[in-house]
Enzyme design. Structure first.
Site, mmCIF file in Angstrom:
data_model
loop_
_atom_site.group_PDB
_atom_site.id
_atom_site.type_symbol
_atom_site.label_atom_id
_atom_site.label_comp_id
_atom_site.label_asym_id
_atom_site.label_seq_id
_atom_site.Cartn_x
_atom_site.Cartn_y
_atom_site.Cartn_z
ATOM 1 N N HIS A 53 118.519 -8.353 -95.696
ATOM 2 C CA HIS A 53 118.116 -9.168 -94.545
ATOM 3 C C HIS A 53 117.165 -8.413 -93.624
ATOM 4 O O HIS A 53 117.591 -7.733 -92.702
ATOM 5 C CB HIS A 53 119.385 -9.593 -93.791
ATOM 6 C CG HIS A 53 119.165 -10.617 -92.721
ATOM 7 N ND1 HIS A 53 120.187 -11.406 -92.244
ATOM 8 C CD2 HIS A 53 118.068 -10.987 -92.014
ATOM 9 C CE1 HIS A 53 119.722 -12.201 -91.297
ATOM 10 N NE2 HIS A 53 118.440 -11.958 -91.128
ATOM 11 N N ASN A 87 110.842 -16.480 -91.963
ATOM 12 C CA ASN A 87 110.360 -16.989 -90.667
ATOM 13 C C ASN A 87 109.146 -16.223 -90.167
ATOM 14 O O ASN A 87 109.117 -15.709 -89.061
ATOM 15 C CB ASN A 87 111.486 -16.981 -89.614
ATOM 16 C CG ASN A 87 112.067 -15.602 -89.379
ATOM 17 O OD1 ASN A 87 111.992 -14.729 -90.242
ATOM 18 N ND2 ASN A 87 112.640 -15.384 -88.213
ATOM 19 N N ASP A 280 119.417 -7.169 -90.610
ATOM 20 C CA ASP A 280 118.761 -8.201 -89.801
ATOM 21 C C ASP A 280 117.686 -7.532 -88.931
ATOM 22 O O ASP A 280 117.588 -7.799 -87.732
ATOM 23 C CB ASP A 280 119.768 -8.983 -88.952
ATOM 24 C CG ASP A 280 119.137 -10.205 -88.284
ATOM 25 O OD1 ASP A 280 118.009 -10.566 -88.648
ATOM 26 O OD2 ASP A 280 119.767 -10.766 -87.375
ATOM 27 N N HIS A 284 110.721 -6.835 -82.278
ATOM 28 C CA HIS A 284 109.827 -7.469 -81.311
ATOM 29 C C HIS A 284 109.261 -6.361 -80.434
ATOM 30 O O HIS A 284 109.888 -5.307 -80.289
ATOM 31 C CB HIS A 284 110.586 -8.473 -80.444
ATOM 32 C CG HIS A 284 111.186 -9.598 -81.225
ATOM 33 N ND1 HIS A 284 110.429 -10.597 -81.792
ATOM 34 C CD2 HIS A 284 112.472 -9.866 -81.576
ATOM 35 C CE1 HIS A 284 111.227 -11.441 -82.444
ATOM 36 N NE2 HIS A 284 112.472 -11.010 -82.338
#
Ligand code: NCD
Ligand code: ZN
Ligand code: ZN
Ligand code: ZN
Length: 414
Positions: A53, A87, A280, A284
C-alpha cells in the site's frame, strides 16, 4: 554470488551459506566447500519486505513524490516490492492509464512494482494487466466514492473476473465532517463507528478476496478476521495515537485513535491476529499540511516501516517471526510471489541489519520528496545492505541501485 552469515531461516537464526543464482536463492547450506568467493555479511540477514500500500503520486502529483524517489525510499527502508495505489492524477481507472503508469514505473522504479487499478467500468480490460483493484467506500484524499448501485454492479463484475479487491473502509454516514478546528477534533470527526459499520457492509458485497486497508483498532481487526478477510494495519496506527503532537501533519484517513486503542493493536500484532502491515505511504508537502482544514490527509511511511518494526524486535516487544510474516511473507503471498523466506527457490531479496544499530529517524536522511516524517526522532534500525533480485542496491545504508531496474509484476508471470 555466495553469502556467509547469520540468516533467519525456517523460523530461526542459522549460520549458513546462501547461494544466489540470478534472481533467486539457489541453496541455503550449513557448510560448504567451494573455490568461489564467499562474501561474509555481519549482523543478521533477513528477507526484504513487500509493501502492499503506497501512493507514489506518479503521474500528476510528482511534486509530492514520484516513482523514482518513492521506490528509492522503499529500498533504503528494506522494501523491495511495492504495490502502488490508483488515486493519482489522472486516476488509474482505464486500460490506457494503467499502461501509462506501467511505463512510468518501468522507467523510474528501482524495485519491482505492481499496480492497483481503480474499480471502474473498464475493469475487464484492466484485468488483462492486473488482478488488483481498489475501492474507496468513503471519500479520501484524491479519491471519490462510487454511487451504491454502480459500486454493486462493478463488484459483481470484479467477483466474476476473480479480481482481488482492496477496500478503504469508512462509512461517510458516520462522519461529522468540517466540524474540526484541530487534529483532535478531526480525529473525532471520522469515528471508529464509521470504520466498523463499513466492514459490516462488506459482507453483502460480491467479490472473492476482500483485503481491508488500514485497520485502526482491535474491534476492526477482529471483525475482519472473523469474516475471513485479509486485514492490513499501518505503522502510523501502530506507532502514533491522538496523543501525538503532530497538529495537521497527523491528519490521516482513517484517523489516529487513542493511546489505548494503539496499545490493543500491538497486543493483536503480538498474537499474530493481524495479517499484513503496509505503510499507506501518502506523502504531502509540508506547506500543504500547515493548516488543519485545508491539509490533505495522509502521512509518508514507506522508508520507516520495517526499521521501526525491527526496533520493536530489538526492544523485545514483538517477535522477529511476526514482523517477517507481516511485512515480508504474507504480503508476498498475496501477490503470488516466492518472496519473504530465505529458502531455495525464493527470490534473493534480502536485507542485512545489526540489532544494536538503532538510530533516531531523521527526515534529512530519508529519501522522500516531501522532506518530512511523522516519526521524526523515533528509533529505527535501517538495513546496511539491501539485495533486490540478487543485486546489492543499498550498501552502507547508501542507495547504489539504478533507476529503471524495477520490473512490473506482470499478471501470472510473477
Ligand atoms: C491517502 C492519500 O493521501 O493518497 N490518504 C490517507 O489519508 N490515507 C489516501 C488513502 O489511502 O485513503
Ligand atoms: Zn485509504
Ligand atoms: Zn486474519
Ligand atoms: Zn492509502
Amino acid at each position: 554470488m555466495i553469502i556467509k552469515g547469520t540468516a533467519y531461516v525456517k523460523g530461526e537464526y542459522e549460520n549458513c551459506y546462501i547461494g544466489i543464482e540470478e534472481k533467486n536463492i539457489d541453496f541455503v547450506k550449513k557448510s560448504l566447500k567451494t573455490t568461489e568467493e564467499v562474501k561474509k555479511f555481519d549482523g543478521v540477514i533477513l528477507p526484504a519486505g513487500t509493501d502492499l500500500h503506497v501512493h507514489f503520486r506518479d503521474p500528476g502529483m510528482t511534486k509530492k513524490e514520484d516513482f523514482h524517489t518513492g521506490s528509492m525510499s522503499a529500498a533504503c527502508g528494506g522494501i523491495t516490492t511495492v504495490m502502488d495505489m490508483p488515486n493519482t492524477d489522472p486516476p488509474t481507472n482505464t486500460y490506457g492509464r494503467l499502461k501509462e503508469k506501467i511505463k512510468i514505473g518501468e522507467n523510474k522504479s528501482v524495485i519491482d512494482f505492481g499496480l492497483y487499478g481503480l474499480l471502474s467500468e473498464e475493469i475487464e480490460d484492466m484485468k488483462e494487466l492486473t488482478d488488483f483493484f481498489k475501492v474507496y467506500m468513503a471519500p479520501s484524499t484524491s479519491a471519490e466514492r462510487l454511487e451504491e448501485a454502480e459500486l454493486m454492479g462493478l463488484l459483481q463484475k470484479a467477483g466474476s473476473l476473480g479480481a482481488k479487491v482492496a477496500f478503504h473502509c469508512e462509512d461517510e454516514n458516520f462522519f461529522e465532517e468540517d466540524s474540526f478546528e484541530d487534529l483532535s477534533e478531526f480525529n473525532k470527526s471520522r469515528p471508529l463507528e464509521s470504520e466498523l459499520n463499513c466492514i459490516d457492509k462488506l459482507d453483502d458485497l460480491p467479490c472473492e478476496e476482500k483485503y481491508i486497508c488500514h485497520l485502526t483498532t482491535r474491534e476492526s481487526l477482529e471483525r475482519v478476521d472473523d469474516l475471513g478477510y485479509i486485514g492490513e494495519a499501518t505503522p502510523h496506527h501502530l506507532f502514533l495515537s491522538t496523543d501525538a503532537f503532530l497538529g495537521p501533519y497527523g491528519k490521516v484517513n482513517p484517523p489516529l485513535r487513542s493511546h489505548m486503542k494503539q496499545y490493543e493493536l500491538w497486543e493483536d500484532f503480538e498474537r499474530g491476529r493481524l495479517d499484513i502491515v503496509a505503510s499507506d505511504h501518502a506523502p504531502h508537502l509540508e506547506k500543504e499540511k500547515e493548516e488543519i482544514k485545508q491539509a490533505p490527509s495522509g502521512v509518508p511511511g514507506v522508508e520507516t516501516m520495517y526499521p521501526l518494526l525491527l526496533n520493536e524486535v530489538a526492544r523485545g516487544r514483538v517477535s522477529i517471526s511476526n514482523v517477517i510474516d507481516m511485512v515480508a511473507l504474507n504480503p508476498a503471498k498475496r501477490l503470488g510471489l516466492k518472496k519473504g523466506k530465505i529458502e531455495e527457490g525464493y527470490r534473493s531479496d534480502l536485507i542485512q541489519i545489526e540489532f544494536r544499530d538503532n538510530e533516531p529517524i531523521d527526515s534529512d536522511k530519508l529519501h522522500y520528496k516531501c522532506g518530512w516524517t511523522p516519526f521524526e526522532g523515533f528509533q529505527g534500525i535501517f538495513p546496511k545492505k539491501v539485495l533486490s533480485k540478487g543485486e546489492v542496491i543499498v550498501e552502507d545504508k547508501q542507495f547504489v541501485g539504478e533507476k529503471g531496474e524495477g520490473e512490473y509484476l506482470k499478471k501470472n508471470n510473477i
